[in-house]
Every structure is written in C-alpha cells, then in structure tokens.
Design an enzyme around this catalytic site. Structure first.
Site, PDB file in Angstrom:
ATOM      1  N   LYS A  22       0.862  -1.188   0.000  1.00 29.56           N
ATOM      2  CA  LYS A  22       0.000   0.000   0.000  1.00 29.56           C
ATOM      3  C   LYS A  22       0.891   1.228   0.000  1.00 29.56           C
ATOM      4  CE  LYS A  22      -4.412   1.141   0.236  1.00 29.56           C
ATOM      5  NZ  LYS A  22      -5.587   0.355  -0.234  1.00 29.56           N
ATOM      6  N   ASP A  27      -7.071   4.319  -4.502  1.00 32.00           N
ATOM      7  CA  ASP A  27      -7.703   4.186  -3.181  1.00 32.00           C
ATOM      8  C   ASP A  27      -8.324   5.566  -2.924  1.00 32.00           C
ATOM      9  OD1 ASP A  27      -7.787   2.188  -0.724  1.00 32.00           O
ATOM     10  OD2 ASP A  27      -7.437   4.141   0.155  1.00 32.00           O
TER      11      ASP A  27
HETATM   12  P1  NDP Z   1     -12.961   7.766  -2.767  1.00 34.59           P
HETATM   13  O1  NDP Z   1     -11.909   8.770  -2.575  1.00 34.59           O
HETATM   14  O2  NDP Z   1     -13.513   7.538  -4.126  1.00 34.59           O
HETATM   15  O3  NDP Z   1     -14.195   8.055  -1.811  1.00 34.59           O
HETATM   16  C1  NDP Z   1     -14.043   8.126  -0.437  1.00 34.59           C
HETATM   17  C2  NDP Z   1     -15.356   8.575   0.169  1.00 34.59           C
HETATM   18  O4  NDP Z   1     -15.284   8.491   1.570  1.00 34.59           O
HETATM   19  C3  NDP Z   1     -15.685  10.022  -0.157  1.00 34.59           C
HETATM   20  O5  NDP Z   1     -17.077  10.172  -0.205  1.00 34.59           O
HETATM   21  C4  NDP Z   1     -15.072  10.769   1.011  1.00 34.59           C
HETATM   22  O6  NDP Z   1     -15.675  12.014   1.252  1.00 34.59           O
HETATM   23  C5  NDP Z   1     -15.350   9.807   2.144  1.00 34.59           C
HETATM   24  N1  NDP Z   1     -14.297   9.926   3.154  1.00 34.59           N
HETATM   25  C6  NDP Z   1     -12.977   9.731   2.986  1.00 34.59           C
HETATM   26  N2  NDP Z   1     -12.308   9.960   4.121  1.00 34.59           N
HETATM   27  C7  NDP Z   1     -13.231  10.301   5.016  1.00 34.59           C
HETATM   28  C8  NDP Z   1     -13.169  10.642   6.376  1.00 34.59           C
HETATM   29  N3  NDP Z   1     -12.004  10.680   7.047  1.00 34.59           N
HETATM   30  N4  NDP Z   1     -14.343  10.922   7.007  1.00 34.59           N
HETATM   31  C9  NDP Z   1     -15.515  10.874   6.334  1.00 34.59           C
HETATM   32  N5  NDP Z   1     -15.640  10.568   5.039  1.00 34.59           N
HETATM   33  C10 NDP Z   1     -14.517  10.276   4.407  1.00 34.59           C
HETATM   34  O7  NDP Z   1     -12.372   6.402  -2.175  1.00 34.59           O
HETATM   35  P2  NDP Z   1     -12.866   4.903  -2.414  1.00 34.59           P
HETATM   36  O8  NDP Z   1     -14.335   4.865  -2.600  1.00 34.59           O
HETATM   37  O9  NDP Z   1     -11.977   4.313  -3.415  1.00 34.59           O
HETATM   38  O10 NDP Z   1     -12.468   4.242  -1.024  1.00 34.59           O
HETATM   39  C11 NDP Z   1     -13.385   4.138   0.071  1.00 34.59           C
HETATM   40  C12 NDP Z   1     -12.921   3.050   1.018  1.00 34.59           C
HETATM   41  O11 NDP Z   1     -12.885   1.798   0.304  1.00 34.59           O
HETATM   42  C13 NDP Z   1     -11.523   3.219   1.593  1.00 34.59           C
HETATM   43  O12 NDP Z   1     -11.480   2.645   2.876  1.00 34.59           O
HETATM   44  C14 NDP Z   1     -10.663   2.370   0.656  1.00 34.59           C
HETATM   45  O13 NDP Z   1      -9.472   1.959   1.280  1.00 34.59           O
HETATM   46  C15 NDP Z   1     -11.599   1.208   0.405  1.00 34.59           C
HETATM   47  N6  NDP Z   1     -11.355   0.413  -0.785  1.00 34.59           N
HETATM   48  C16 NDP Z   1     -11.283   0.967  -2.022  1.00 34.59           C
HETATM   49  C17 NDP Z   1     -11.099   0.168  -3.131  1.00 34.59           C
HETATM   50  C18 NDP Z   1     -11.091   0.706  -4.511  1.00 34.59           C
HETATM   51  O14 NDP Z   1     -11.002  -0.088  -5.455  1.00 34.59           O
HETATM   52  N7  NDP Z   1     -11.195   2.002  -4.724  1.00 34.59           N
HETATM   53  C19 NDP Z   1     -10.922  -1.281  -3.001  1.00 34.59           C
HETATM   54  C20 NDP Z   1     -11.092  -1.786  -1.664  1.00 34.59           C
HETATM   55  C21 NDP Z   1     -11.275  -0.939  -0.610  1.00 34.59           C
HETATM   56  P3  NDP Z   1     -15.224  13.337   0.440  1.00 34.59           P
HETATM   57  O15 NDP Z   1     -15.891  13.201  -0.913  1.00 34.59           O
HETATM   58  O16 NDP Z   1     -15.726  14.474   1.223  1.00 34.59           O
HETATM   59  O17 NDP Z   1     -13.734  13.268   0.350  1.00 34.59           O
HETATM   60  O1  2IT Z   2      -7.894  -1.523  -0.729  1.00 33.65           O
HETATM   61  C1  2IT Z   2      -7.857  -2.016  -1.873  1.00 33.65           C
HETATM   62  O2  2IT Z   2      -7.974  -3.221  -2.061  1.00 33.65           O
HETATM   63  C2  2IT Z   2      -7.679  -1.101  -3.003  1.00 33.65           C
HETATM   64  N1  2IT Z   2      -7.624   0.108  -2.810  1.00 33.65           N
HETATM   65  C3  2IT Z   2      -7.538  -1.655  -4.389  1.00 33.65           C
HETATM   66  C4  2IT Z   2      -6.139  -2.131  -4.632  1.00 33.65           C
HETATM   67  C5  2IT Z   2      -5.832  -2.551  -6.040  1.00 33.65           C
HETATM   68  O3  2IT Z   2      -4.654  -2.886  -6.257  1.00 33.65           O
HETATM   69  O4  2IT Z   2      -6.706  -2.586  -6.902  1.00 33.65           O
END
Ligand code: NDP
Ligand code: 2IT
Length: 444
Positions: free
Chosen positions: A126, A166
């Site tokens: 990561k 992420d």
């Molecule tokens: P994005 O940046 O696309 O979206 C994140 C969302 O969460 C936004 O709506 C953001 O609000 C909100 N957010 C982020 N930080 C905070 C905080 N500290 N307090 C409140 N709201 C918060 O990220 P993802 O959707 O990609 O990721 C979301 C979660 O999923 C994370 O935990 C990530 O690690 C996990 N994840 C992501 C994957 C992926 O493929 N993208 C895969 C597996 C897990 P705002 O718009 O105001 O910033």
């Molecule tokens: O937390 C996760 O699994 C991710 N943000 C996606 C990682 C990836 O390599 O697609």
C-alpha cells in the site's frame, strides 16, 4: 505468554503511535490463534509472526510540487511493500491529509490477507501521501502525481509492485502517474491498475469494488436463507466504492437510501439517484448538498449519522473506524441483519464484536471489498496477454471470485469451530495460503 500475545505486545512497542496498524494486527492475530496455537513452538522458532507483521520493505520519500501560484509544497510519500510470498506487491495509493505511516502499514497488512483470499497471485502493499487533492486544479494534481512518481518508479514494476487507486486516487490520478512512469522508464507495461480503457485498463475495474461487495453480500445472505431483494440498504461514502455499491444494490433489487461524504450525509426516501450522485461526485467533484438541492424529498444533514437510519443491510464504504460502538447499537436496535464492509476496517473491533454478539451477519472488508483488487489482478492478466476482455467476461469472473471467497471463508470458519464468524473465517482462509508460501520459501 502465548506467542500471539507476545507478538501483539511487540508490535505495539515497536510501532508507537500507529493505532490503526495495532488494530489491524490484533484483529488478524486473534483470528489465527487456533492455527498458531496448534504448533506454537515451531512458529516461534521460525519467527513466523515477526516476519508476518514486519513489512518486507518500507519506502518513505519527499514529494515537492509547485502550486498554481508558484508556491512550493512538500508532502510525505509512502510505499509499504508488506509481503510478496504469493505474488508481486499489489495495493492502492491513498491521497488524503490523514495519511501517515501507521495508516499505510495497516492498509498494507490488510492487503496481504485480502489478496490471498482472491485466490490470485498477488502479494500485499500500500502507498500514498498526506497530500490533499480537495480544491486542487488539474495542473496541481498532475504536478503532485509526477513528483510522486519521480521517486516511486524506482521501486515498482509489472512483476515487482503494482499500485492502483484508493481514497483520493481515481482515473485522473492513475493517468498522470502512468504517463510519468512511462516517460521515466520507457516501458509500456501493466505497472498500475485502474488505468483508462484507452491505455490498458480493464472494463469493470471502476465498478468492481462496489459490485463485488454486493455479490458477496447477496451470497452471505443467501447462505443464511435471506433474500437481498426488497431490503433497505444504508451506505456511507460517496466515492468509487459507495457509488457502485449503490448502483449494484438497485440492480439486485434492494433499495439504497443513504450516502455520505466528509462533511455530511443524505437520506433519500425514494432511494439514492445514482445518475445524480455520479454527476455531483464524479463529474463536478462537489458536496452532497448539491445532491439534496436537486431532490426535494432528500434530507441533507451535516456531520455523520447514516447508521441512525433504519435498515436491513449496512455497507460502510468511506474510511477506517467510521462505524463505532454507538452506531452498532443503533443498527441492532433498528433491526439491521447484516453489515458488509466496503471500506478497509471501517468498523472498530468493539463495534464488530457487538454486532456479532447480537446476531448481525458481519463480513470484514478484506473479504467483502476484495473485488477491486481481484479485478486489478484481472487487469494485470489482460495486460500480460495484451488482450482486453469484455465487460461481461470480467464481471462474471468478479462474481465467481466473490462467491468463492464467501464459501472459502465460511468453510474455514466451520473447520475451526467458529461457524458464522466470518472475521475468523476470512483471516484464517487468507492466512493459510500466505503461511504455506512463506514456509516453502525458507527464511526470507
Ligand atoms: P474515494 O476517494 O472515491 O471516496 C471516499 C469517500 O469516503 C468520499 O465520499 C469521502 O468524502 C469519504 N471519506 C474519505 N475519508 C473520510 C473521512 N475521514 N471521514 C468521512 N468521510 C470520508 O475512495 P474509495 O471509494 O476508493 O475508497 C473508500 C474506502 O474503500 C476506503 O477505505 C478504501 O481503502 C476502500 N477500498 C477501495 C477500493 C477501490 O477499489 N477504490 C478497493 C477496496 C477498498 P469526500 O468526498 O468528502 O472526500
Ligand atoms: O484496498 C484495496 O484493495 C484497493 N484500494 C484496491 C487495490 C488494487 O490494487 O486494486
């Protein structure tokens, strides 16, 4: 003292001020206790848990960049290459002001077991930075991404370490990072995933984490004699994971009624309008107040609060430790039957235990959000064979992978006497493959 307890103490002592890393290690080690305690002396002699909880490599670097006014800024850059026993390091990059070494280590540690659960050959890593993308121009984002890659490119490669998105890293950022990597190395290779479709990306990668979350939730409910159709779903977050979780929830006949961002949340009694949500968040990069402004029946609230809405299924899809003990109590009181984590470690250990003790089906992020990284691995396969698969082909593979993950962790839970404890099941199932690979490869 038992080897597990000793290791937890050592991790806390050697990694001070990294509470998220401690939390992730505790959750995994407590779960694999039945495996370790069967042959504790052998594992202790091989320092297995020391090796498991110590990253293979930690890269920390300076990221200087210039804003639109000519001001120079410096951010911290991180890449933690945690474990490569089963494949090249694989895991996202997070850009958020809260990023620090402990957060990246917790995410890298989780990624090791998640990637193992996918059944695909990917190790865990990561990275990220405390850079805040909010309010930055496209040129500033590019300047940051190029500077970040000027250092990172030395440590990554299609067979070495393959970063992805992420929080704060989506298609735009991956494009800038990829362009700079190619410029520095002259290599057109699958070094990043989540790429655009015109330069090696995979169809369905954008949707994969959210879709995968719903596929596994549906399977978990089915295994417990419950139909997802007609269920009310509460979602937190409004980013990549939340948006496509909401989209797939509709497609599977459920009704998602909330979403949230870092400043507030929306309850829409008609169900969340996905097209409007995408317009507000993906196109305009605006606040959720703009969603509510377009939907007279939707209620906008400042702060946090989605878990107070009555629901059957709760899907935390924003960030770590966003579902606390009082939220768990509210969910139970309102009759929630299942919680499936879309984010990484969004539920505290205390809240998780409360939900489980009160009969709520609970599936941890390392299993339920694994669809994103699994589809990243499918993107790597397509890049290697220089072909691209159809949306339907990738989506069908994703669904198969998620269903498999559920049955593997369900079986592991049963085999070790923890039926329906999907946290223990996921951690044991993920750990066993890494353990085997580490054992076969000697003391490295
Ligand atoms: P994005 O940046 O696309 O979206 C994140 C969302 O969460 C936004 O709506 C953001 O609000 C909100 N957010 C982020 N930080 C905070 C905080 N500290 N307090 C409140 N709201 C918060 O990220 P993802 O959707 O990609 O990721 C979301 C979660 O999923 C994370 O935990 C990530 O690690 C996990 N994840 C992501 C994957 C992926 O493929 N993208 C895969 C597996 C897990 P705002 O718009 O105001 O910033
Ligand atoms: O937390 C996760 O699994 C991710 N943000 C996606 C990682 C990836 O390599 O697609």
């Amino acid at each position: 003292m038992s080897y597990i307890d000793e290791t937890i103490e050592r991790v806390i002592q050697q990694n001070p001020s990294q509470p998220e890393f401690h939390q992730a290690v505790k959750e995994v080690l407590e779960s694999i206790r039945p495996v370790i305690e069967k042959d504790e002396e052998k594992y202790r002699k091989n320092a297995l848990l020391e090796r498991l909880t110590t990253p293979e490599r930690q890269i920390l670097f300076r990221v200087p960049w210039v804003d639109d006014n000519g001001q120079v800024h410096v951010n911290n850059g991180y890449r933690i290459q945690f474990n490569s026993a089963i494949g090249p390091y694989k895991g996202g990059l997070r850009l958020h002001p809260s990023v620090n070494l402990g957060i990246i280590k917790f995410l890298g540690f989780e990624q090791v077991f998640k990637n193992s659960l996918t059944g695909l050959p990917i190790g865990g890593g990561k990275g990220g930075s405390d850079f805040d993308p909010k309010g930055k121009s496209d040129r500033e984002i590019m300047a940051f991404c190029q500077s970040f890659m000027n250092e990172l490119y030395k440590y990554i490669g299609a067979n070495e370490d393959v970063p992805a998105g992420d929080i704060g890293v989506g298609g735009r950022e991956i494009g800038f990072l990829y362009g700079q990597y190619k410029r520095l190395t002259n290599q057109y290779e699958g070094v990043l995933t989540g790429k655009g479709l015109s330069y090696g990306g995979s169809l369905a990668r954008t949707q994969a984490t959210g879709y995968g979350l719903l596929y596994i939730t549906e399977e978990m409910l089915k295994a417990n004699g419950i139909d997802l159709k007609g269920k009310t779903v509460v979602v937190s977050g409004a980013g990549n994971v939340a948006t496509y979780a909401i989209e797939k929830a509709w497609q599977l006949g459920a009704k998602p009624v909330t979403c949230s961002d870092s400043t507030g949340w929306v309850y829409d009694p008609d169900g969340i309008d996905v097209a409007l949500l995408k317009e507000v968040k993906e196109v305009r990069r605006a606040r959720l107040t703009e969603y509510a402004a377009k939907k007279p029946k939707a209620q906008y609230h400042e702060g946090r609060g989605v878990w107070s809405v009555k629901c059957d299924v709760a899907l935390p899809c924003a960030t770590q430790n966003e579902l606390l003990i009082d939220d768990a109590k509210a969910l139970v009181k309102n009759g929630c039957i299942a919680v499936a984590e879309g984010a990484n470690m969004p539920t505290t250990i205390e809240a998780t235990q409360y939900l489980q003790q009160n009969g709520v089906l609970f599936i941890p992020g390392k299993a339920s959000n694994a669809g994103g990284v699994a589809t990243s691995a499918l993107e790597m396969s397509q890049n290697s064979e220089r072909l691209s698969w159809t949306f339907e082909e990738v989506d069908a593979k994703l669904k198969g992978i998620m269903i498999n993950i559920f049955h593997n962790l369900d079986k592991a839970a049963k085999d070790y006497g923890y039926e329906k404890n999907y946290v223990v099941g996921a951690n044991i199932a993920g750990f066993l493959k890494v353990l085997d690979a580490m054992n076969c490869q000697g003391i490295v």
